[in-house]
Design a protein around this motif. Structure first.
Motif, PDB file in Angstrom:
ATOM      1  N   LEU A  32       0.828  -1.213   0.000  1.00  0.00           N
ATOM      2  CA  LEU A  32       0.000   0.000   0.000  1.00  0.00           C
ATOM      3  C   LEU A  32       0.861   1.261   0.000  1.00  0.00           C
ATOM      4  N   ARG A  33       1.889   1.271   0.824  1.00  0.00           N
ATOM      5  CA  ARG A  33       2.757   2.453   0.853  1.00  0.00           C
ATOM      6  C   ARG A  33       3.365   2.712  -0.524  1.00  0.00           C
ATOM      7  N   GLU A  34       3.777   1.651  -1.211  1.00  0.00           N
ATOM      8  CA  GLU A  34       4.346   1.816  -2.542  1.00  0.00           C
ATOM      9  C   GLU A  34       3.307   2.372  -3.512  1.00  0.00           C
ATOM     10  N   GLN A  35       2.058   1.921  -3.377  1.00  0.00           N
ATOM     11  CA  GLN A  35       0.979   2.432  -4.226  1.00  0.00           C
ATOM     12  C   GLN A  35       0.764   3.915  -3.968  1.00  0.00           C
ATOM     13  N   ILE A  36       0.791   4.313  -2.698  1.00  0.00           N
ATOM     14  CA  ILE A  36       0.601   5.720  -2.340  1.00  0.00           C
ATOM     15  C   ILE A  36       1.739   6.580  -2.887  1.00  0.00           C
ATOM     16  N   GLU A  37       2.962   6.088  -2.742  1.00  0.00           N
ATOM     17  CA  GLU A  37       4.118   6.873  -3.167  1.00  0.00           C
ATOM     18  C   GLU A  37       4.214   6.982  -4.693  1.00  0.00           C
ATOM     19  N   ALA A  38       3.513   6.104  -5.413  1.00  0.00           N
ATOM     20  CA  ALA A  38       3.532   6.146  -6.879  1.00  0.00           C
ATOM     21  C   ALA A  38       2.481   7.092  -7.448  1.00  0.00           C
ATOM     22  N   MET A  39       1.624   7.655  -6.589  1.00  0.00           N
ATOM     23  CA  MET A  39       0.565   8.539  -7.082  1.00  0.00           C
ATOM     24  C   MET A  39       1.158   9.855  -7.601  1.00  0.00           C
ATOM     25  N   PRO A  40       0.526  10.441  -8.630  1.00  0.00           N
ATOM     26  CA  PRO A  40       1.029  11.707  -9.171  1.00  0.00           C
ATOM     27  C   PRO A  40       0.981  12.814  -8.119  1.00  0.00           C
ATOM     28  N   GLU A  41       1.829  13.811  -8.267  1.00  0.00           N
ATOM     29  CA  GLU A  41       1.829  14.960  -7.363  1.00  0.00           C
ATOM     30  C   GLU A  41       0.458  15.630  -7.401  1.00  0.00           C
ATOM     31  N   GLY A  42      -0.056  15.958  -6.216  1.00  0.00           N
ATOM     32  CA  GLY A  42      -1.383  16.570  -6.120  1.00  0.00           C
ATOM     33  C   GLY A  42      -2.521  15.577  -5.992  1.00  0.00           C
ATOM     34  N   THR A  43      -2.191  14.278  -5.991  1.00  0.00           N
ATOM     35  CA  THR A  43      -3.201  13.222  -5.862  1.00  0.00           C
ATOM     36  C   THR A  43      -2.909  12.415  -4.606  1.00  0.00           C
ATOM     37  N   ALA A  44      -3.953  12.118  -3.830  1.00  0.00           N
ATOM     38  CA  ALA A  44      -3.764  11.363  -2.593  1.00  0.00           C
ATOM     39  C   ALA A  44      -4.863  10.319  -2.442  1.00  0.00           C
ATOM     40  N   LEU A  45      -4.494   9.178  -1.891  1.00  0.00           N
ATOM     41  CA  LEU A  45      -5.433   8.086  -1.672  1.00  0.00           C
ATOM     42  C   LEU A  45      -6.339   8.392  -0.487  1.00  0.00           C
ATOM     43  N   ILE A  46      -7.642   8.251  -0.691  1.00  0.00           N
ATOM     44  CA  ILE A  46      -8.600   8.362   0.400  1.00  0.00           C
ATOM     45  C   ILE A  46      -8.872   6.978   0.987  1.00  0.00           C
ATOM     46  N   ALA A  69      -9.383   8.309  -4.780  1.00  0.00           N
ATOM     47  CA  ALA A  69      -8.371   9.329  -4.527  1.00  0.00           C
ATOM     48  C   ALA A  69      -8.948  10.711  -4.803  1.00  0.00           C
ATOM     49  N   VAL A  70      -8.243  11.724  -4.336  1.00  0.00           N
ATOM     50  CA  VAL A  70      -8.590  13.093  -4.660  1.00  0.00           C
ATOM     51  C   VAL A  70      -7.452  13.688  -5.471  1.00  0.00           C
ATOM     52  N   ASP A  71      -7.805  14.377  -6.545  1.00  0.00           N
ATOM     53  CA  ASP A  71      -6.843  15.056  -7.406  1.00  0.00           C
ATOM     54  C   ASP A  71      -7.083  16.557  -7.266  1.00  0.00           C
ATOM     55  N   LEU A  72      -6.203  17.239  -6.562  1.00  0.00           N
ATOM     56  CA  LEU A  72      -6.391  18.661  -6.274  1.00  0.00           C
ATOM     57  C   LEU A  72      -6.312  19.531  -7.519  1.00  0.00           C
ATOM     58  N   ASP A  73      -5.717  19.031  -8.583  1.00  0.00           N
ATOM     59  CA  ASP A  73      -5.575  19.820  -9.798  1.00  0.00           C
ATOM     60  C   ASP A  73      -6.683  19.554 -10.807  1.00  0.00           C
ATOM     61  N   ALA A  74      -7.581  18.626 -10.471  1.00  0.00           N
ATOM     62  CA  ALA A  74      -8.695  18.337 -11.376  1.00  0.00           C
ATOM     63  C   ALA A  74      -9.940  19.077 -10.877  1.00  0.00           C
ATOM     64  N   GLU A  75     -10.973  18.358 -10.510  1.00  0.00           N
ATOM     65  CA  GLU A  75     -12.217  18.993 -10.092  1.00  0.00           C
ATOM     66  C   GLU A  75     -12.359  19.097  -8.581  1.00  0.00           C
ATOM     67  N   SER A  76     -11.334  18.740  -7.836  1.00  0.00           N
ATOM     68  CA  SER A  76     -11.449  18.699  -6.375  1.00  0.00           C
ATOM     69  C   SER A  76     -10.336  19.481  -5.691  1.00  0.00           C
ATOM     70  N   PRO A  77     -10.331  20.815  -5.833  1.00  0.00           N
ATOM     71  CA  PRO A  77      -9.261  21.583  -5.194  1.00  0.00           C
ATOM     72  C   PRO A  77      -9.349  21.611  -3.681  1.00  0.00           C
ATOM     73  N   HIS A  78     -10.535  21.326  -3.133  1.00  0.00           N
ATOM     74  CA  HIS A  78     -10.726  21.301  -1.690  1.00  0.00           C
ATOM     75  C   HIS A  78     -11.502  20.038  -1.307  1.00  0.00           C
ATOM     76  N   VAL A  79     -11.362  19.623  -0.039  1.00  0.00           N
ATOM     77  CA  VAL A  79     -12.016  18.401   0.439  1.00  0.00           C
ATOM     78  C   VAL A  79     -12.789  18.723   1.716  1.00  0.00           C
ATOM     79  N   LEU A  80     -14.029  18.266   1.766  1.00  0.00           N
ATOM     80  CA  LEU A  80     -14.864  18.414   2.955  1.00  0.00           C
ATOM     81  C   LEU A  80     -15.036  17.046   3.613  1.00  0.00           C
ATOM     82  N   VAL A  81     -14.748  16.977   4.897  1.00  0.00           N
ATOM     83  CA  VAL A  81     -14.921  15.743   5.665  1.00  0.00           C
ATOM     84  C   VAL A  81     -15.974  16.010   6.729  1.00  0.00           C
ATOM     85  N   CYS A  82     -17.021  15.224   6.736  1.00  0.00           N
ATOM     86  CA  CYS A  82     -18.099  15.428   7.700  1.00  0.00           C
ATOM     87  C   CYS A  82     -18.460  14.086   8.334  1.00  0.00           C
ATOM     88  N   THR A  83     -18.159  13.942   9.609  1.00  0.00           N
ATOM     89  CA  THR A  83     -18.471  12.701  10.309  1.00  0.00           C
ATOM     90  C   THR A  83     -18.976  13.014  11.710  1.00  0.00           C
TER      91      THR A  83
END
Length: 271
Positions: free
Chosen positions: A18-32, A42-56
């Motif tokens: 999993l860590r290797e998969q995470i580290e292979a992600m493009p810059e600006g993209t992170a695994l949720i 994942a969220v791609d900050l440079d595509a349609e998701s510049p911000h993330v809302l977490v509500c729990t």
């Protein structure tokens, strides 16, 4: 036909590969997390998701989400402003060189006022210089309480000719509206209320992560996805809403120690 399976019981940063998969992600993209289809969500900050809302609800994993996402972007070279009203939720970030961690309300206020100056500075940069500026992540834990405390704090010393709205809250609004164009991104744990953030409501969050939610919360934050699905009480189970689709997802679990150790190793060039 999409093959649907049960969600993983838990998804650890230390799981094999999993860590290797995470580290292979493009810059600006992170695994949720991982969905019931086995797809990496994942969220791609440079595509349609510049911000993330977490509500729990309490125990739904919002602090874990902020930690894992912020840590991934830091690993990629971003800087972060971590606003931690509890003063204990994000201690992993306090000693990292590319993180500004603020816990007391005065420090949070001053950090957001400084953020307004940084937004202005970045807006004045030529494009080729802006491209070289580090991505800035603004992670806000317990945002509802933080924003209300900021409003009350401003009232304690606001002069009669000062603006009514806290300049710290105004800076956050500006980050939500204009941050995308200057590589500034908000990860917000809470429910954006128009009474505090004005027009800057959930429309600005193209990625919404919901766990242990009520039907009312679902309809306010994910209205175009249809009726609320059944909310799970299992730790780490959430729904990630992107592009009008809700993905049942097991969230990535990264502990304080794992985040700190990983990023310390990254800074030391040991990755």
């Amino acid at each position: 036909m999409t093959h649907t399976t049960a969600l993983p019981q838990v998804l650890h940063f230390t799981d094999p590969g999993l860590r290797e998969q995470i580290e292979a992600m493009p810059e600006g993209t992170a695994l949720i997390g991982i969905s019931t289809t086995g797809r990496a969500i994942a969220v791609d900050l440079d595509a349609e998701s510049p911000h993330v809302l977490v509500c729990t609800a309490t125990g739904g994993g919002s602090t874990t989400v902020l930690r894992s996402l912020t840590a991934q972007f830091l690993h990629q070279g971003a800087h972060a402003l971590v606003l931690d009203l509890t003063q204990v939720s994000h201690l992993w970030a306090k000693d990292l060189p590319t993180v500004t961690h603020r816990g007391n309300i005065a420090g949070i206020h001053d950090a957001l006022v400084h953020l307004a100056d940084e937004l202005k500075r970045r807006n004045q940069l030529p494009d080729h210089h802006l491209a070289d500026a580090p991505r800035l992540i603004v992670a806000i834990d317990s945002a509802n309480g933080t924003l209300h405390r900021l409003a009350r704090y401003w009232e304690t010393f606001r002069q009669h000719d000062d603006p009514t709205t806290s300049p710290a809250v105004t800076a956050l609004e500006e980050a939500l509206w204009t941050g995308r164009s200057v590589r500034v991104h908000v990860l917000l744990d809470g429910t954006p209320h128009t009474s505090v953030l004005g027009a800057a409501a959930h429309e600005l969050f193209a990625t919404v992560i919901l766990a242990r939610f009520t039907a009312d919360t679902w309809q306010r934050l994910a209205p175009i996805t249809g009726p609320a699905p059944k909310s799970s009480r299992h730790p780490g189970h959430a729904h990630v809403v992107q592009e009008g689709t809700a993905h049942p997802t097991q969230l990535l679990l990264m502990t304080d120690a794992e985040a700190a150790d990983w990023l310390t190793a990254t800074a030391a060039g040991k990755n």
